[in-house]
Design an enzyme around this catalytic site. Sequence first.
Site, short mmCIF file in Angstrom:
data_model
loop_
_atom_site.label_atom_id
_atom_site.label_comp_id
_atom_site.label_asym_id
_atom_site.label_seq_id
_atom_site.Cartn_x
_atom_site.Cartn_y
_atom_site.Cartn_z
CG HIS A 72 3.86 85.11 54.13
ND1 HIS A 72 3.19 84.50 53.16
CD2 HIS A 72 4.50 84.38 55.10
CE1 HIS A 72 3.67 83.08 53.42
NE2 HIS A 72 4.16 83.00 54.51
CB SER A 111 7.01 81.16 54.79
OG SER A 111 5.59 81.26 55.80
CG ASP A 152 0.99 86.36 51.15
OD1 ASP A 152 1.01 86.25 52.68
OD2 ASP A 152 1.90 85.56 50.55
#
Length: 352
Positions: free
Chosen positions: A328, A46, A325
């Site tokens: 990240h 991610s 978040d």
Amino acid sequence: MMNSHKQLFPLFSLFLVLYLLGQRVVLQAEASPQHGPTKLFVFGDSYADTGNIQRTVSNSWKDPYGITFPGKPAGRFSDGRVLTDYIAKYLKVKSPIPYRLRKLMPQHLKYGMNFAFGGTGVFNTFVPLPNMTTQIDFLEQLIKDKVYTTLDLTNSVALVSVAGNDYGRYMLTNGSQGLPSFVASVVNQTRSNLIRIKGLGVKKIVVGALQPLGCLPQETATSSFQRCNATSNALVLLHNSLLNQAVTKLNQLETTKDRYSTFVILNLFDSFMSVLNHPSTHNIRNKLTPCCVGVSSGYSCGSVDKNNVKKYRVCDDPKSAFFWDLVHPTQAGWHAVYNKLRTMNALQHILY
């Protein structure tokens, strides 16, 4: 006749100077390529994914992800740009198209391709998506299908992101028992992946060192987002030490013929910590507190209830937060890390 010789001598001298200058230009051209890389191939998770996960699967396709860039959810795990976008910017190429969209947007194939899937690792994780071995399989198949040529690969850079999902699965399954041995296996598999990518013809391979996992909001929440977890960061230091040893050995095997084919480590640990230790230098006010969180422990950034009512809250200014978040960085966070990497001269080794 003597006057003729006097006239010819300056002409001969001029010719000699021009000839030597020409030889110097040729030698300089041979010493370093005239053109930088034209394509970027991306593998990992991610931290590098720009939209490979299906819309129905991930919060990265839900509001408020993407509110800073491109202004709506686009599959990135941030409010905006991520590491891939900044590496592409440095290379002066467009951010490569996600593998999932390759047939829908074939005009973008010329910039390379992004094979990263959020939540994955070098091994299988709890997320049933292609791990890095499978991601490399995808590129190998595209080469066999002649989507990319040998010249394409020669003029490319590979970015490899290993952001710690393997460790998340291991510790939930096994706790800390046998963890050092598992760290070694993750690094060994990463090394094998780097060698394999090089074997496909990529001339420059960049791998991210592990970021300070102990400073992620999911770790600092127990201290009300005030302190990094030293135990988790000790794991990171072990990983990065082994990775550095592995990459150093790979580079020592480089031959004169492959003098431009180098493995490069992006020191994300030091760059993250530098920003977090001096946030005001980068216009960051909230260094450990996430910008987007669920309204309670049962929800996360992007969550809605069955009536489609938002179950998250967003900070007033994402540009002042380092973390988006619980895991990240924000676009501002990634931009600060990118700028730090530039001042550390960590990026110049990417270019040939």
